[in-house]
Enzyme design. Structure first.
Site, PDB file in Angstrom:
ATOM      1  NE  ARG A   1     -10.997  -9.496  -2.538  1.00  9.30           N
ATOM      2  CZ  ARG A   1     -11.271  -8.540  -3.426  1.00  9.30           C
ATOM      3  NH1 ARG A   1     -11.535  -8.852  -4.689  1.00  9.30           N
ATOM      4  NH2 ARG A   1     -11.274  -7.278  -3.067  1.00  9.30           N
TER       5      ARG A   1
ATOM      6  CE  LYS B   1      -3.803  -1.935   2.787  1.00  9.27           C
ATOM      7  NZ  LYS B   1      -4.900  -1.703   1.828  1.00  9.27           N
TER       8      LYS B   1
END
Length: 500
Positions: free
Chosen positions: A350, A276
């Site tokens: 996920r 990130k």
């Protein structure tokens, strides 16, 4: 945990005359003809010869939402100050619970350092005022060497005119338990990642389980490998602090339904090798907000003795880059055998959720509720206060309606079938992301749907923005972890207990 001591009191001249409160809290409204006093302010108004609204108006009070105006009582009341907090305008002729909750929260935030308050907002809505006062008073100061002014220590809440004393007591108790559970989640979220990692989260969960009579199980990295939890192991493989999978369960003697809860527990998310940007990466201490919420919710189910079997499945991992990290291009074999090609290691939530969902479904629940700080696309689509609600159509709409009613904010979103093709992989059964920029929140929901049995009513709550407030405080929401969606899950469980 910082929760004011809450007690019921009557709104009478005698009760006010005997109060040892430092402040009397009243509500104001933006009426059609100007400032109005809300129900419960009658005794305080009488002390000012019926001119309290007029006096407040001269001080600039308008009644707009969350407006705070303080007035010295000059001996007219035992308390030294009247604090008037705005409720705003009536909605369709009525005051909503969320208006009361936000006003009570704003008042509580303004009462830092106050020993005791006499609160009349509860005459409008006792449940909402209790939640608002308890949550608005919340502060997290564990890591400060100087704590500063403490939160409001005690609140005497005025009983509504309607209902019995027994009903009021039950309402106060239930609302207090709900607020305490939200604060359990907030405390976990606000704990920095050097102190909250998979094993330490598991330790805290064990203490909560033991204290509330819950079943508790933890799978460590060795058991996870033996049983084939490839998603959790893949995501957690780059950290020196290995992953965990928790199972925490409330099982009453005569459960009407079985509800599975699943919450994303990434105790820190650097993005892994798909790193990130540095800006605001510190907010990723909140990437375990879903895990905190479902743990707090199963504790609440026990406290409120819901006639439901409620089991929280909590995958915990720290997503870091290292020589042992999973890579873009890897193929993971998930729990249950489905394979996933990893195209982006920052789409890790996920993967851990998929493992936990499959395991939860093995127990044949009647409903599955899953929540996660899953996608930045949720914030792009709905902002920082509205959660995306996806899943099987009927249950999705039911939960979205309940979420809106609680004031936590949720909006039903579709899971278009055509998005599934974008997740096709050249190597595996499915890829973890698409090559497209659009519909990222929906794509994540479509991915999760692949792991949910077709006949299981389920809902996915993407709370990426609402779970963590990086801006200024508002209503009963301070900076940092919000505890969303604990109150929604509580309301959904209550609805299932009542309606099936």
């Amino acid at each position: 945990m910082t929760v004011p001591k809450l007690a019921l009191t009557e709104n009478t001249d005698a009760a006010v005359g005997k109060t040892r409160a430092d402040v009397v809290v009243i509500g104001t409204l933006q009426g059609e003809d100007g400032l109005e006093l809300a129900a419960g302010a009658e005794v305080a108004d009488a002390a000012f010869d019926g001119k309290l609204a007029e006096v407040l108006g001269t001080l600039g009070a308008t009644g707009k939402a969350e407006e705070i105006v303080k007035l010295p009582t000059l001996g007219k009341l035992p308390a030294g100050v009247v604090l008037a907090v705005g409720l705003g305008k009536r909605k369709d002729g009525a005051i909503t619970p969320e208006q009361v909750r936000r006003a009570a929260g704003a008042a509580a935030r303004a009462l830092n350092g106050t020993e005791r308050a006499f609160v009349t907002l509860s005459a409008v809505d006792l449940h909402a005022a209790t939640e608002g006062i308890a949550l608005g008073a919340y502060v997290f100061t564990e890591y400060r060497s100087e704590k500063g002014d403490g939160p409001l220590a005690k609140a005497d809440l005025v009983s509504p005119a309607e209902g019995t004393a027994r009903e009021h007591k039950a309402t106060l108790k239930a609302a207090g338990f709900i607020a305490e559970s939200v604060i359990i989640a907030r405390d976990l979220i606000n704990t920095p990642p050097n102190d909250l990692f998979p094993a330490s989260f598991a330790d805290r969960a064990k203490k909560l389980a033991d204290a509330n009579g819950l079943e508790f199980e933890v799978l460590d990295e060795k058991i996870l490998k033996r049983k084939g939890f490839g998603g959790i192991l893949g995501v957690g493989g780059g950290s020196s602090r290995p992953p965990r999978l928790l199972r925490v369960s409330w099982k009453p003697a005569k459960a009407r339904k079985k509800v599975a809860l699943v919450g994303k527990g990434i105790t820190f998310d650097s993005g892994g090798i798909s790193l990130k940007p540095a800006a605001n990466m510190d907010h990723m201490t909140s990437d375990m907000s879903g895990a905190a919420a479902v743990l707090a919710s199963v504790v609440l189910a026990a406290k409120l003795k819901y006639p439901l079997e409620v089991t929280a499945h909590i995958p915990l991992a720290e997503n870091l880059p290292s020589g042992t990290s999973y890579r873009p291009g890897d193929v993971l074999t998930m729990y249950g055998g489905k394979t996933v090609e990893v195209l982006n290691t920052d789409a890790e939530g996920r993967l851990v959720l998929a493992d936990a969902i499959v395991r939860a479904a093995e127990e044949n629940p009647d409903y599955l509720i899953e929540t996660a700080t899953l996608t930045g696309a949720q914030v792009v689509a709905l902002g920082n206060r509205i959660s995306g609600v996806m899943g099987s159509d009927e249950f999705r709409d039911r939960v979205a309606g309940i979420m809106q009613a609680t004031g936590e904010g949720g909006w039903a979103m579709p899971l278009p079938d055509e998005l599934r093709g974008d997740l096709d992989s050249r190597l595996a059964d499915i890829a973890n992301v698409t090559g497209q920029r659009w519909a990222g929140m929906l794509v994540a929901g479509v991915f999760l749907r692949e792991f949910v049995p077709a006949d299981l009513p389920w809902v996915h709550l993407d709370v990426a923005g609402p779970a963590f407030n990086s801006g200024g405080p508002w209503g009963y929401t301070g900076k940092g972890g919000t505890g969303i969606p604990v109150r929604t899950i509580a309301a959904v469980l209550a609805d299932i207990a009542d309606q099936g």
